[in-house]
Design an enzyme around this catalytic site. Structure first.
Site, PDB file in Angstrom:
ATOM      1  N   LYS A  36       0.426  -0.948  -0.128  1.00  0.00           N
ATOM      2  CA  LYS A  36       0.068   0.403  -0.327  1.00  0.00           C
ATOM      3  C   LYS A  36       1.586   1.565  -0.070  1.00  0.00           C
ATOM      4  CE  LYS A  36      -0.608  -0.544   4.932  1.00  0.00           C
ATOM      5  NZ  LYS A  36      -1.266  -0.472   6.344  1.00  0.00           N
ATOM      6  N   ARG A 134     -10.741  -0.475  15.001  1.00  0.00           N
ATOM      7  CA  ARG A 134     -10.341   0.556  13.398  1.00  0.00           C
ATOM      8  C   ARG A 134     -11.837   0.003  12.551  1.00  0.00           C
ATOM      9  NH1 ARG A 134      -4.600   1.447  11.313  1.00  0.00           N
ATOM     10  NH2 ARG A 134      -4.996  -0.392  10.618  1.00  0.00           N
ATOM     11  N   HIS A 163      -6.512  -6.994  12.644  1.00  0.00           N
ATOM     12  CA  HIS A 163      -5.649  -6.827  12.555  1.00  0.00           C
ATOM     13  C   HIS A 163      -5.399  -6.328  14.069  1.00  0.00           C
ATOM     14  CE1 HIS A 163      -2.112  -4.544  10.315  1.00  0.00           C
ATOM     15  NE2 HIS A 163      -1.780  -3.465  11.068  1.00  0.00           N
ATOM     16  N   ARG A 218       1.359 -11.160   6.758  1.00  0.00           N
ATOM     17  CA  ARG A 218       0.888  -9.378   6.287  1.00  0.00           C
ATOM     18  C   ARG A 218       1.885  -9.101   6.786  1.00  0.00           C
ATOM     19  NH1 ARG A 218      -3.905  -9.939   8.015  1.00  0.00           N
ATOM     20  NH2 ARG A 218      -3.211  -7.552   9.506  1.00  0.00           N
ATOM     21  N   TYR A 259      17.067  30.399   7.219  1.00  0.00           N
ATOM     22  CA  TYR A 259      16.209  31.537   7.532  1.00  0.00           C
ATOM     23  C   TYR A 259      16.491  30.971   9.976  1.00  0.00           C
ATOM     24  CZ  TYR A 259      13.699  30.704   3.403  1.00  0.00           C
ATOM     25  OH  TYR A 259      13.837  31.067   2.054  1.00  0.00           O
ATOM     26  N   CYS A 306      14.837  23.824   4.678  1.00  0.00           N
ATOM     27  CA  CYS A 306      14.501  25.052   3.809  1.00  0.00           C
ATOM     28  C   CYS A 306      13.504  24.280   2.660  1.00  0.00           C
ATOM     29  CB  CYS A 306      15.634  25.997   3.168  1.00  0.00           C
ATOM     30  SG  CYS A 306      15.995  26.707   4.543  1.00  0.00           S
ATOM     31  N   ASP A 308      13.186  23.885  -0.071  1.00  0.00           N
ATOM     32  CA  ASP A 308      14.768  22.864  -1.212  1.00  0.00           C
ATOM     33  C   ASP A 308      15.850  22.742  -1.410  1.00  0.00           C
ATOM     34  OD1 ASP A 308      12.081  24.111  -3.042  1.00  0.00           O
ATOM     35  OD2 ASP A 308      13.524  25.903  -2.817  1.00  0.00           O
TER      36      ASP A 308
HETATM   37  C1  LIG Z   1      -0.147  -1.324   6.829  1.00  0.00           C
HETATM   38  C2  LIG Z   1      -0.825  -3.259   7.602  1.00  0.00           C
HETATM   39  C3  LIG Z   1      -0.377  -4.185   7.328  1.00  0.00           C
HETATM   40  C4  LIG Z   1       1.544  -4.333   7.522  1.00  0.00           C
HETATM   41  O1  LIG Z   1       1.460  -3.293   8.824  1.00  0.00           O
HETATM   42  P1  LIG Z   1       2.940  -3.472   9.044  1.00  0.00           P
HETATM   43  O2  LIG Z   1       3.472  -3.010  10.063  1.00  0.00           O
HETATM   44  O3  LIG Z   1       3.963  -2.195   8.532  1.00  0.00           O
HETATM   45  O4  LIG Z   1       3.976  -4.756   8.870  1.00  0.00           O
HETATM   46  C5  LIG Z   1      -0.623  -5.182   7.477  1.00  0.00           C
HETATM   47  N1  LIG Z   1      -1.939  -5.252   7.619  1.00  0.00           N
HETATM   48  C6  LIG Z   1      -3.182  -4.473   7.259  1.00  0.00           C
HETATM   49  C7  LIG Z   1      -4.072  -4.864   7.201  1.00  0.00           C
HETATM   50  C8  LIG Z   1      -2.088  -2.933   7.045  1.00  0.00           C
HETATM   51  O5  LIG Z   1      -3.483  -2.399   6.803  1.00  0.00           O
END
Ligand SMILES: *Cc1c(COP(=O)(O)O)cnc(C)c1O
Length: 369
Positions: A36, A134, A163, A218, A259, A306, A308
């Site tokens: 992602k 979430r 998750h 994942r 700056y 800055c 740039d």
């Molecule tokens: C981003 C995400 C992951 C990966 O998480 P990491 O901490 O980067 O390994 C796995 N599952 C879901 C649903 C996520 O949103």
């Protein structure tokens, strides 16, 4: 040819090494490389190709658009897309074999309607909220969701998933509580007549909780070589951020810089102007608080960052216009790392590397493509 003014170099050999390592750790599970946010700022398509070569069999996207982007670039591996707003047209996803996530009966209905329009069955992963609060279906609504899914003819439930909230804090009891709720949700899905696979582990859990690997893991951040847990792991950072010295000047003691004139030279010194600033991903919060790697040693950024450019104090060390400057890299030679930036700026390395996804920064690849 002139060096780019600001460039991220993505080492695909390091990425393949990381994926192979994670896949070996999760020996009994398949590996979904999470790509992602344009591969956490590393380039989703290139990352996906390399990850699949190294043993990943799944790809993970946030939005359907990200998943379709992978399809448009010829990636045919299973890909899961998990978060889009209401009213999203899932039909192109169903048509192109993108797995979709449902956290509610409403989302399931939208996916089913899209499957009807696409004229084929949609493959879904039912997401249960086990404590992150979430995305995911609350446990109270879960029995209705699994029963509805079991009765929806053009939807095939491939997995139940969730998750973790604190997997990076080893031994935190909330992870065990989440695992218990996940187990309950799985049993309820089976009771509804489903036979789903299970996935729960992010990078931290891949590295520290083999009991939570289930059928699929994942990992995201660890794919990119950044370790989210305070235990050693054989991971190699994939991204190096570099720039170049555009101008050098010798200044006397007492000269103030940038700056706000927040830094003043204490003695005669050589200043190097480097062509990367906050519009290129150098947080302004790092003003006077970070070093760069230049000609084999660390030199401090002095004065404000800055838009740039930044100014680096090289003392009496040799420096020439055109010299390469590493802002962060693997740390293998002593150069700063994304983690060091994050710690100094009060954030996490995820935000640092993902923040390098910007049009002004050239992205190049190293290693076999
Ligand atoms: C981003 C995400 C992951 C990966 O998480 P990491 O901490 O980067 O390994 C796995 N599952 C879901 C649903 C996520 O949103």
């Amino acid at each position: 040819m002139a060096a780019p003014r600001a460039e991220v170099v993505i080492d695909l050999d390091h990425l393949r090494h990381n994926v192979a390592h994670l896949d070996a750790l999760a020996a009994d599970a398949e590996t979904m490389a999470v790509v992602k946010a344009d591969g956490y700022g590393h380039g989703a398509v290139e990352v996906a190709r390399a990850a699949l070569e190294a043993g990943a069999t799944w790809l993970g996207s946030c939005s359907l658009a990200e998943a379709l982007h992978l399809r448009e670039h010829g990636l045919t591996a299973p890909v899961l897309a998990w978060l889009d707003p209401p009213g999203t047209d899932y039909a192109p996803g169903v048509a192109r074999g993108v797995d979709l996530s449902a956290s509610s009966v409403r989302q399931l209905a939208e996916i089913s309607a899209a499957a009807t329009r696409a004229g084929r069955t949609a493959r879904v992963h039912l997401k249960v909220d086990t404590g992150l609060s979430r995305n995911g279906c609350p446990p109270a609504d879960w029995p209705e969701l699994v029963e509805r899914a079991a009765r929806t003819p053009n939807v095939e439930v491939h997995a139940v998933w969730s998750h973790l909230a604190v997997a990076d804090e080893i031994g935190h009891p909330a992870t065990d509580a989440q695992a218990e709720r996940f187990d309950d949700a799985y049993r309820e899905a089976r009771a509804a007549g489903l036979d789903p696979r299970r996935h729960l582990a992010n990078s931290a859990a891949v590295l520290t909780r083999p009991d939570l690997h289930f059928d699929l893991v994942r990992p995201g951040i660890a794919v990119y070589g950044l370790n989210p847990v305070p235990v050693p792991a054989d991971l190699r950072p994939v991204m190096t951020f570099r720039s170049v010295v555009a101008l050098t000047k010798r200044v006397p003691a007492g000269e103030a810089v940038s700056y706000g004139l927040t830094w003043t030279s204490k003695s005669d010194t050589t200043l190097a102007l480097v062509t990367a600033g906050y519009a290129d991903g150098v947080p302004r919060a790092l003003s006077n608080r970070v070093h760069v790697w230049l000609n084999g040693r660390r030199h401090p950024v002095v004065g404000r960052v800055c838009m740039d450019q930044v100014v680096v104090d090289c003392g009496d060390h040799p420096v020439a216009e055109g010299d390469e400057v590493v802002l962060f890299g693997t740390g293998a030679h002593g150069e700063p790392t994304a983690r060091e930036w994050a710690d100094t700026a009060g954030t996490i390395d995820y935000e640092i590397v993902t923040g390098m996804y910007r049009p002004r920064v050239v992205r190049t690849y190293r290693g076999r493509r």
